[in-house]
Design a protein around this motif. Sequence first.
Motif, PDB file in Angstrom:
ATOM      1  N   PRO A   2       9.427  -9.707  -4.493  1.00 40.29           N
ATOM      2  CA  PRO A   2       8.561  -8.750  -5.200  1.00 40.29           C
ATOM      3  C   PRO A   2       9.271  -7.422  -5.451  1.00 40.29           C
ATOM      4  O   PRO A   2       9.934  -6.873  -4.562  1.00 40.29           O
ATOM      5  CB  PRO A   2       7.379  -8.580  -4.241  1.00 40.29           C
ATOM      6  CG  PRO A   2       7.322  -9.873  -3.506  1.00 40.29           C
ATOM      7  CD  PRO A   2       8.750 -10.273  -3.315  1.00 40.29           C
ATOM      8  N   SER A  58       5.872  -8.856  -9.539  1.00 36.88           N
ATOM      9  CA  SER A  58       4.988  -7.950  -8.795  1.00 36.88           C
ATOM     10  C   SER A  58       4.418  -8.572  -7.536  1.00 36.88           C
ATOM     11  O   SER A  58       4.140  -7.876  -6.557  1.00 36.88           O
ATOM     12  CB  SER A  58       3.845  -7.474  -9.690  1.00 36.88           C
ATOM     13  OG  SER A  58       3.112  -8.587 -10.186  1.00 36.88           O
ATOM     14  N   GLU A  59       4.240  -9.910  -7.546  1.00 34.34           N
ATOM     15  CA  GLU A  59       3.604 -10.533  -6.379  1.00 34.34           C
ATOM     16  C   GLU A  59       4.017 -11.992  -6.271  1.00 34.34           C
ATOM     17  O   GLU A  59       4.107 -12.702  -7.273  1.00 34.34           O
ATOM     18  CB  GLU A  59       2.082 -10.444  -6.494  1.00 34.34           C
ATOM     19  CG  GLU A  59       1.342 -11.070  -5.325  1.00 34.34           C
ATOM     20  CD  GLU A  59      -0.162 -11.074  -5.519  1.00 34.34           C
ATOM     21  OE1 GLU A  59      -0.872 -11.429  -4.560  1.00 34.34           O
ATOM     22  OE2 GLU A  59      -0.624 -10.750  -6.627  1.00 34.34           O
ATOM     23  N   ALA A  79       6.542  -4.476  -3.162  1.00 35.70           N
ATOM     24  CA  ALA A  79       5.758  -5.644  -2.784  1.00 35.70           C
ATOM     25  C   ALA A  79       4.384  -5.209  -2.316  1.00 35.70           C
ATOM     26  O   ALA A  79       4.229  -4.176  -1.659  1.00 35.70           O
ATOM     27  CB  ALA A  79       6.469  -6.409  -1.651  1.00 35.70           C
ATOM     28  N   THR A  80       3.383  -5.997  -2.637  1.00 36.20           N
ATOM     29  CA  THR A  80       2.033  -5.658  -2.219  1.00 36.20           C
ATOM     30  C   THR A  80       1.871  -5.958  -0.742  1.00 36.20           C
ATOM     31  O   THR A  80       2.277  -7.000  -0.248  1.00 36.20           O
ATOM     32  CB  THR A  80       1.013  -6.488  -3.014  1.00 36.20           C
ATOM     33  OG1 THR A  80       1.341  -7.870  -2.838  1.00 36.20           O
ATOM     34  CG2 THR A  80       1.054  -6.142  -4.489  1.00 36.20           C
TER      35      THR A  80
END
Length: 409
Positions: free
Chosen positions: A25, A56-57, A83-84
Motif C-alpha cells: 500500500p 491504496s489498500e 497504508a490504511t
Amino acid sequence: MTEVRVPTLGESVSEATVATWFKKPGDKVAVDEMLCELETDKVTVEVPAPAAGTLSEIVANEGETVGVDALLAQISEGAAEPATEAKAPSEEAPKDKGEMTETEEAPAEQKQGEKSGEDAPSAKKMMAENDLKDGDVTGTGKDGRVMKEDVLKALNTPKEAPATKSAPRAPVAAEEADLEERVKMTRLRQTIARRLKEAQNTAAMLTTYNEVDMTAVMDLRKEYKDLFEKKHGVKLGFMSFFTKACIHALNEVPDVNAEIDGDSVIYKNYVNMGVAVGTPNGLVVPVLRRADLMGFAEIEKSIAEMGKKARDGKLSMKDMQGGSFTISNGGVYGSLMSSPILNPPQSGILGMHKIQERPMVVGGQIVIRPMMYLALSYDHRIVDGKGAVTFLVRVKEALEDPRRLLMDL
C-alpha cells in the motif's frame, strides 16, 4: 477508485491462494504492472494492475484463499497514500446515533459467503430428517438460502470417501524439535498429492516393463543433430523419438489412449501428449495438443517451449488440459527403474529411464549396448495385459529401428 479482482482461473478452478504481493500500500503502479501472484491447484496466475495510480489498500493478504472475482486490492489516482491502519478504540471519534462506520455494513450488503434470512422450511425439515448440517448443503436461493432442491441434490450426490489421516508422528526429542521447520504445503503440492492418491484409489493400476537398445536412435541423432539444428533452430533430443514411437503404438492399441467415464469408454482418435516436467514447485504436465499431427521439429520446439514456461511458472490452464497419454522421463534425474503413477483420467503413462551401457547378447556374441528400461503403467479396468505388453513392444521396436516410423510398421 479502481478495484483489483481475482481473474477467471480456468475450467473447474474456483479459488486460489494469494502467494506473493509485489507491491505494498502506497506504492505507485503502472497499467499492466504485476501486482500479485495467485497460486491455484494447477498453475500460478499473475494479476496485473487494471489502471495506473497508487495502490491504496490490499484487501486479501498473502496466504488467504480467494474465489473468482473476489476483491484483492484498490487502486486510487494521485500521489502515493499511506497504508490504511485500523484506529485504536480510544482514537475513534464518537459517532452520532444512526451513523454507520466504515467497518459496519448495512444489512443489505452481506459479506461474501454469508447468507441472510431463513432457509426454506421444507429444506430445514429435510435436513433434520437426514442429519445434514448447514455446511453439507450449498444454498442456491436468494441470498444463499437453502431450498428443498438443494437438499435433494446434496442427498443424491455421492459423498467422497474421507481422506486417510496420516499416521501420528513419532515423539521427537526436544533438541531435535528445535531443528525442525514446519512449512505449509503449497496448493500445487496439495493437488499433486491428492490426485496421485486418487489415481491409486480409483484405477486398477499395473505396470509392465521392457528394455530398449538405444543404439539406432543415438546413431541417427548423432548423424543428423547438427543439420537438424541448423535447419529447424532446435536441438534434436530423445523426446521426439519417444513421442513418435508412442503415437505409433497408440494407433495400434487405442485402449491405452482412452478413458473411462462412468460406465462408458471414450476412445480418442487423436493424441494429446502430456510431457511431465519437474519444476521447483512440483511436477506439472503440459500437453502437446494434436501431437499426432506434428513432425520431429515441431515436437522438439513445443517441448522446449512448454518446459521453459513450466520452469518460469507461465503455464496457463489451457496448456495443461486435455491430455490423453503421458510420458515421464525420470532418466534425466538418474533413475534406472521406476513405476510411474497414472495421470487421471488417462489410462496410460510411459516411464523413460537412464541410458546405461550393459552387456547384451546380440547374434550369439556379448556386446556392450546403451540400454534403457521402459515402464508402462496402465489402468487394467480398460487395458488388458496383452494390450499393455503389445504397446510397449511396439514402442521398443520403433526405437530400435526408427525406419518403422516412416513406413508405419
